[in-house]
Write an enzyme that holds these catalytic residues in place. Structure first.
Site, short mmCIF file in Angstrom:
data_model
loop_
_atom_site.label_atom_id
_atom_site.label_comp_id
_atom_site.label_asym_id
_atom_site.label_seq_id
_atom_site.Cartn_x
_atom_site.Cartn_y
_atom_site.Cartn_z
CG ASN A 4 -1.60 1.31 1.47
OD1 ASN A 4 -1.82 2.06 0.51
ND2 ASN A 4 -1.98 1.60 2.70
CD1 TRP A 5 3.77 1.46 -2.77
CD2 TRP A 5 3.33 2.34 -4.78
NE1 TRP A 5 4.54 0.80 -3.69
CE2 TRP A 5 4.29 1.33 -4.94
CE3 TRP A 5 2.92 3.05 -5.91
CZ2 TRP A 5 4.83 0.99 -6.18
CZ3 TRP A 5 3.44 2.72 -7.14
CH2 TRP A 5 4.40 1.69 -7.27
CE LYS A 6 0.87 3.60 4.83
NZ LYS A 6 0.52 3.63 6.23
CG HIS A 90 -5.50 1.77 5.18
ND1 HIS A 90 -5.03 2.73 6.04
CD2 HIS A 90 -4.50 0.88 5.01
CE1 HIS A 90 -3.77 2.43 6.36
NE2 HIS A 90 -3.43 1.31 5.75
CD GLU A 92 -2.54 5.47 6.75
OE1 GLU A 92 -2.56 5.56 5.50
OE2 GLU A 92 -1.58 4.98 7.38
CD GLU A 162 -3.19 -2.70 7.33
OE1 GLU A 162 -2.09 -2.93 6.85
OE2 GLU A 162 -3.83 -1.67 7.09
N GLY A 168 2.83 2.07 10.55
CA GLY A 168 3.79 3.17 10.37
C GLY A 168 4.52 3.56 11.64
CB SER A 206 5.67 -2.00 11.71
OG SER A 206 5.25 -0.67 11.99
N GLY A 227 2.97 -1.27 4.14
CA GLY A 227 2.97 0.15 3.78
C GLY A 227 4.39 0.61 3.43
N GLY A 228 5.06 1.19 4.42
CA GLY A 228 6.38 1.80 4.21
C GLY A 228 7.37 0.93 3.45
C1 PEP Z 1 -0.42 0.06 5.84
O1 PEP Z 1 -0.41 1.18 5.36
O2 PEP Z 1 -1.38 -0.68 5.58
C2 PEP Z 1 0.67 -0.38 6.72
C3 PEP Z 1 0.57 -1.56 7.28
O3 PEP Z 1 1.72 0.48 6.88
P1 PEP Z 1 3.18 0.14 7.49
O4 PEP Z 1 3.63 -1.17 6.88
O5 PEP Z 1 4.04 1.28 7.08
O6 PEP Z 1 3.01 0.01 8.97
#
Ligand code: PEP
Length: 244
Positions: A4-6, A90, A92, A162, A168, A206, A227-228
């Site tokens: 997930n590039w956000k 999600h 966010e 999640e 993050g 993470s 994500g990251g």
């Molecule tokens: C996400 O955005 O779904 C996520 C899990 O982010 P991260 O891996 O950066 O915690």
């Protein structure tokens, strides 16, 4: 294994990522790799990924097919851009843009109607976990988000657990915490009369190349939402290729 590039990457940056990434995961046959990219990059990235097996998706959608909803995109628009997946609910979106379980359910049914693979996200906040309300919160989110979802569409649904406190933050749920919670989610899917054993449940929060294999060794973790660490082709490819 989904990235997930956000709100990262212009379309040029996204295309350059795909050019680097596809050869790194080119020979995978026993797992799926997917990326949820910004709407502005969907079309070019989907074109670039064609034939590679990498699934390209959006990060959100509106439940209506079209209408006066400034700034939104619909399921047919996502399909028209050449993509085949969408993230829904999600944390966010839930936290900053007001997505409710009711909206998630409407978005899910729009995604299914359009033939998209839907990744529905659920998860508890830190205060909910600390006050031992995790299972209660997840149960409510699942019931509300999956209202109206029909078991016959099981192949089009992926769940993503999640924990909000792990997104993050660099704080991953331990593999035991993730396993316990995901086993609970599977039990809840059963209680909702859904084919729980065949619906894939991802863990997200993470995830990094060095914790992917440990998480994936848990019986109720069927995949990862990243994500990251999905923003660099080599780190996401390491996660996709875990165990190889
Ligand atoms: C996400 O955005 O779904 C996520 C899990 O982010 P991260 O891996 O950066 O915690």
């Amino acid at each position: 294994m989904a990235g997930n590039w956000k709100m990262f990457k212009t379309d040029d940056q996204a295309v350059s990522f795909i050019k680097n990434f596809v050869p790194l995961v080119g020979d995978i046959a026993d797992r799926d790799a997917a990326l949820a990219v910004p709407a502005t990059a969907l079309q070019r990235v989907a074109e670039e990924a064609k034939g590679s097996g990498v699934i390209i998706g959006a990060q959100n959608l509106h439940w209506e097919k079209e209408g006066a909803f400034t700034g939104e995109i619909s399921a047919p628009m996502i399909v028209g851009a050449g993509a085949s997946m969408v993230l829904i609910g999600h944390s966010e979106r839930r936290q900053y843009f007001g997505d409710t379980d009711e909206w998630v359910a409407k978005k899910l049914s729009a995604a299914i109607e359009a033939g998209l693979l839907a990744v529905v996200c659920v998860g508890e906040t830190l205060s909910e976990r600390e006050s031992e309300r995790t299972f209660e919160v997840l149960s409510k989110q699942l019931k509300g988000s999956l209202a109206g979802f029909a078991a016959k569409d099981e192949k089009k649904l992926i769940l993503a657990y999640e924990p909000v406190w792990a997104i993050g933050t660099g704080k991953t749920a331990t593999k035991e915490e993730a396993q316990e919670t995901q086993a609970f989610i599977r039990k809840e899917l059963k209680a909702l009369a859904l084919p729980a054993e065949s619906i894939r449940i991802l863990y997200g929060g993470s995830v990094k190349p060095d914790n992917a294999a440990d998480l994936m060794a848990q019986p109720d973790i069927d995949g990862l939402l990243v994500g990251g660490a999905s923003l660099q082709a080599d780190s996401f490819a390491k996660i996709v290729n875990f165990g190889k």
